[in-house]
Structure formats: C-alpha cells, structure tokens
Design a protein around this motif. Structure first.
Motif: not given
Length: 170
Positions: A135-138, A151-157
């Motif tokens: 999971r790319i953490v922003e 969870a946020p609306d979208q997770q970058l994976i």
C-alpha cells in the motif's frame, strides 16, 4: 465461529425480552420507554455492523502496508442494477517478523486502475509466482477512529513477485 453467532443471537433475544418487559410491566413515562427502545435499536444496528467485520465480511479498513495476496474478487460497476461495484481482496499481513498466519478480507471501492493491476497479479499467480502487495502511503489520506483505521475512498496499491529467499552459503 457459528457458536459465536448463536451466542450473539441469544444475547439479542435476551435484550429483546428485557425491552418487551419494560414496555409491558414498566411504570416509566412513555418518553422514557421510547428513548430506551431507540437506544437498544441503535445498539443492535451498531453491533451488527461490527460483527460483520468479524464474521468474514470484507472489512472496510485500510490495507496493511505489506501483504501477501491470496485471492481477489472484482465486481465491475453496473448501471442496470445501479451497482457501484467493488473489489474484495483476501490477504495475509506481512511484517518484519514474517507473515501473519490469519488471512483477512478487505473491501475496496471499484477502481479501473486497481482492477487492471489485480488482473495482472492474478495472471502471475496463475503462472506460479506468489504476489506481494504494497500500500502506497500518502499523507492526509487515512482516517483514524480509535484503534480502527477506516479506509479512504481510494487506496493506492502495487503488486510484485515475492522475492526468492536468500539461502546461506554452503
């Protein structure tokens, strides 16, 4: 797990019996009975939502930072049924100490880019290559509520092959 569900159902039955007895035999004011009824109903709804997370339904929580992908299920959006779609991932958390031995299901909203990434990872798994996820953490994209990270609306994976283990020299 089914014994736990039976116990939970019995607990709800006891709460309902107490509520009925308050209504039938209680001498409290009508507004107090109504307030207790609304409070009990709210408790039942909240606990049911919590138990869905425990009994195998995909959790709407933040994915672990590193995980081993076991399987996925993608439901594309469908205008006919007015479905927004979704993505369910079955993963095992991987830490510096090694993998957790208990898999967990996570539910994500549908995203075309993530769908394509998952399809590619599933193809590689079909070729016998285990897939790790990261999971790319922003910053600013996490929502914390107590110990549960929603969870946020979208997770970058991103997905990649599990590296070969480094064997000691002979």
């Amino acid at each position: 797990m089914s014994g736990l569900i039976v116990t939970l159902a019995l607990a709800y039955a006891v709460i309902l019996a107490i509520l009925v007895s308050v209504w039938l035999r209680g001498s409290q004011a009508l507004w107090m009975k109504a307030a207790v009824s609304v409070l009990v109903f709210g408790f039942c709804v909240a606990s049911y939502q919590g138990w869905r997370q425990v009994t195998g339904w995909p959790a709407a929580q933040v994915l672990p930072e590193r995980f081993l992908l076991l399987s996925s299920w993608v439901r594309e959006p469908d205008e006919k049924s007015n479905s927004s779609g979704g993505i369910d991932l079955w993963v095992v958390t991987v830490t510096d100490d090694g993998p957790d031995m208990h898999p967990r299901a996570y539910g994500l909203p549908y995203d075309t880019e993530l769908h394509q990434s998952i399809e590619a990872a599933e193809r590689r798994m079909g070729q016998g290559r285990l897939q790790m996820g990261r999971r790319i953490v922003e910053d600013g994209r996490r929502t914390n509520v107590g110990a549960v990270r929603l969870a946020p609306d979208q997770q970058l994976i991103e997905f990649y092959d599990v590296p070969d283990p480094a064997l000691p020299e002979k």
